[in-house]
Design a protein around this motif. Structure first.
Motif, short mmCIF file in Angstrom:
data_model
loop_
_atom_site.label_atom_id
_atom_site.label_comp_id
_atom_site.label_asym_id
_atom_site.label_seq_id
_atom_site.Cartn_x
_atom_site.Cartn_y
_atom_site.Cartn_z
N ALA A 27 0.84 -1.20 0.00
CA ALA A 27 0.00 0.00 0.00
C ALA A 27 0.88 1.25 0.00
CB ALA A 27 -0.90 0.01 1.23
N ASP A 34 -1.78 7.08 0.64
CA ASP A 34 -3.17 6.65 0.41
C ASP A 34 -3.82 6.23 1.72
OD1 ASP A 34 -2.78 7.15 -2.28
OD2 ASP A 34 -2.63 5.02 -2.83
N ALA A 70 -4.62 9.36 3.68
CA ALA A 70 -5.76 10.05 3.09
C ALA A 70 -7.07 9.39 3.50
CB ALA A 70 -5.63 10.10 1.57
N GLN A 71 -7.10 8.06 3.52
CA GLN A 71 -8.30 7.34 3.94
C GLN A 71 -8.62 7.60 5.40
OE1 GLN A 71 -10.63 5.48 2.22
NE2 GLN A 71 -9.59 6.41 0.48
#
Length: 67
Positions: free
Chosen positions: A41, A45, A48-49
């Motif tokens: 991952a 990201d 951000a989630q």
């Protein structure tokens, strides 16, 4: 991915993974990046989630906001 798989990818003992997975140990930023990379991952990201979930929770919260 199991704790043992992640520990192998990080070159750490399985107990290292178990402790932060169980909340017994916090991880620092460098460890976070290493873990994210090991599981395939992008660290940005993931962050951000987390931010999206946090903002959503704040919007739906009925508790008064601090001034």
């Amino acid at each position: 991915m199991t704790q043992a798989d992640l520990a192998t990818a990080l070159d750490k003992p399985q107990s290292f993974v178990a402790k932060y997975e169980n909340g017994e140990r916090r991880i620092d930023v460098i460890e976070f990046i290493d873990i994210a990379t090991a599981v395939g991952a992008a660290p940005g990201d993931i962050l951000a989630q987390i931010q999206l979930v946090d903002e959503s929770a704040k919007r739906t919260s009925r508790r008064p906001r601090k001034a």
